[in-house]
Design an enzyme around this catalytic site. Structure first.
Site, PDB file in Angstrom:
ATOM      1  N   GLY A   1     -55.895  52.312  -9.775  1.00  0.00           N
ATOM      2  CA  GLY A   1     -54.318  52.275  -9.939  1.00  0.00           C
ATOM      3  C   GLY A   1     -53.937  52.845  -8.335  1.00  0.00           C
TER       4      GLY A   1
ATOM      5  N   ASP B   1     -46.374  53.660 -20.166  1.00  0.00           N
ATOM      6  CA  ASP B   1     -47.501  54.202 -19.332  1.00  0.00           C
ATOM      7  C   ASP B   1     -46.849  54.931 -18.091  1.00  0.00           C
ATOM      8  OD1 ASP B   1     -49.820  54.676 -17.752  1.00  0.00           O
ATOM      9  OD2 ASP B   1     -50.310  52.754 -17.374  1.00  0.00           O
TER      10      ASP B   1
ATOM     11  N   PRO C   1     -52.490  43.889 -13.453  1.00  0.00           N
ATOM     12  CA  PRO C   1     -53.873  43.936 -14.298  1.00  0.00           C
ATOM     13  C   PRO C   1     -53.837  45.211 -15.534  1.00  0.00           C
ATOM     14  CG  PRO C   1     -54.580  43.516 -12.083  1.00  0.00           C
ATOM     15  CD  PRO C   1     -52.943  43.871 -12.049  1.00  0.00           C
ATOM     16  N   ASP C   2     -53.372  46.258 -14.988  1.00  0.00           N
ATOM     17  CA  ASP C   2     -53.354  47.428 -15.963  1.00  0.00           C
ATOM     18  C   ASP C   2     -52.556  47.034 -17.043  1.00  0.00           C
ATOM     19  OD1 ASP C   2     -51.243  47.187 -13.977  1.00  0.00           O
ATOM     20  OD2 ASP C   2     -50.589  49.009 -14.067  1.00  0.00           O
ATOM     21  N   ARG C   3     -51.573  46.441 -16.945  1.00  0.00           N
ATOM     22  CA  ARG C   3     -50.508  46.152 -17.944  1.00  0.00           C
ATOM     23  C   ARG C   3     -51.282  45.080 -19.092  1.00  0.00           C
ATOM     24  NH1 ARG C   3     -44.604  45.571 -15.551  1.00  0.00           N
ATOM     25  NH2 ARG C   3     -44.106  46.206 -17.542  1.00  0.00           N
TER      26      ARG C   3
ATOM     27  N   THR D   1     -32.320  76.594  -8.768  1.00  0.00           N
ATOM     28  CA  THR D   1     -32.556  75.143  -8.035  1.00  0.00           C
ATOM     29  C   THR D   1     -33.769  74.321  -8.605  1.00  0.00           C
ATOM     30  OG1 THR D   1     -31.506  75.680  -5.940  1.00  0.00           O
ATOM     31  CG2 THR D   1     -32.988  73.852  -6.146  1.00  0.00           C
TER      32      THR D   1
END
Length: 257
Positions: A8, A129, A108-110, A184
């Site tokens: 990734g 994801d 490709p990951d999808r 904050t």
């Protein structure tokens, strides 16, 4: 045994599959300058330290960073004497090809997540994801990837907020105790956490409306479990979805060779 590699934008994951289970899974920072020899020193050291015994004879790679693929190919050829399959390349077939606009390249990951999710849950799915980008993959009844949504990732948004606003600190992602922050950091955590819960729920609602299906929602990625605490949207949370998809794609190509 199979070496499955998921590269990734932030991390690269290596898993060893023995035919029935994953023997080990390790990750390193993604770096296109890392050589095949450096990969092997790192990988073999971990195998020795964990007393993992494996005879790797095949490999498959999914990479959203094209520049790292060459050295991963060299790693597999030089040290494991095999030619890896690379998802997205013509020689790597998918059980069901994606149905998208002509000329569109799908990450490709999808594609891998689509295969893994369809195997476990059937069709009419939305795979969320939580990675460097937050992606939504729409899986048809027959298992085809038919489109999706890409939004900035949670950590990417935090980093941009910190860099663009000098007075705002860098913070970790966490579920805040209350929606209304009284300092904050609490304000930022609430904005990011509940903002992304709202983003996911809103995108899923619109995808379901356009698809005219209820559709199951599957979550994966490092922050999936954290955001699941803020919504009842997810039917399943799966940390190993990508690796499962890689194993399936490798098996499919062996069977159809």
């Amino acid at each position: 045994m199979l070496l499955a590699i998921d590269c990734g934008n932030t991390n690269t994951v290596f898993s060893i599959w023995d035919g029935s289970r994953f023997l080990a899974t390790w990750r390193c920072a993604t770096d296109h300058k890392r050589t095949a020899d450096e990969y092997f020193v790192w990988f073999s050291s971990l195998m020795t330290m964990t007393k993992t015994e494996a005879q790797i004879t095949e490999a498959i790679i999914s990479s959203t960073v094209p520049r790292v693929v060459f050295n991963l190919r060299v790693l597999c050829g030089r040290y494991f004497d095999c030619r890896p399959l690379v998802v997205g390349k013509p020689e790597c077939a998918l059980p069901v090809p994606p149905r998208v606009d002509v000329g569109t390249t799908v990450g490709p990951d999808r594609l891998v997540n689509t295969v893994g999710a369809h195997d476990r849950h059937g069709g009419n799915l939305i795979v969320v994801d939580f990675g460097t980008a937050t992606t939504f993959d729409v899986v048809a009844e027959d298992g085809a990837y038919v489109g999706g949504v890409i939004a900035p990732g949670v950590n990417l948004s935090l980093e941009a907020l910190h860099m663009a606003a000098a007075a705002l600190p860098h913070i970790d992602v966490a579920k805040p105790a209350r929606a209304i922050g009284t300092n904050t950091v609490a304000c930022m955590q609430s904005g990011v956490y509940w903002g992304y819960v709202g983003l996911v729920e809103g995108v899923v609602r619109e995808v379901r409306r356009e698809s005219n299906h209820k559709m199951k929602v599957i979550a994966t990625g490092g922050l999936a479990s954290l955001f699941a605490q803020g919504t009842e949207l997810f039917h399943s949370i799966e940390d190993d979805l990508t690796m499962h998809g890689l194993v399936l794609i490798n098996s499919f190509n062996k069977e159809t060779a």
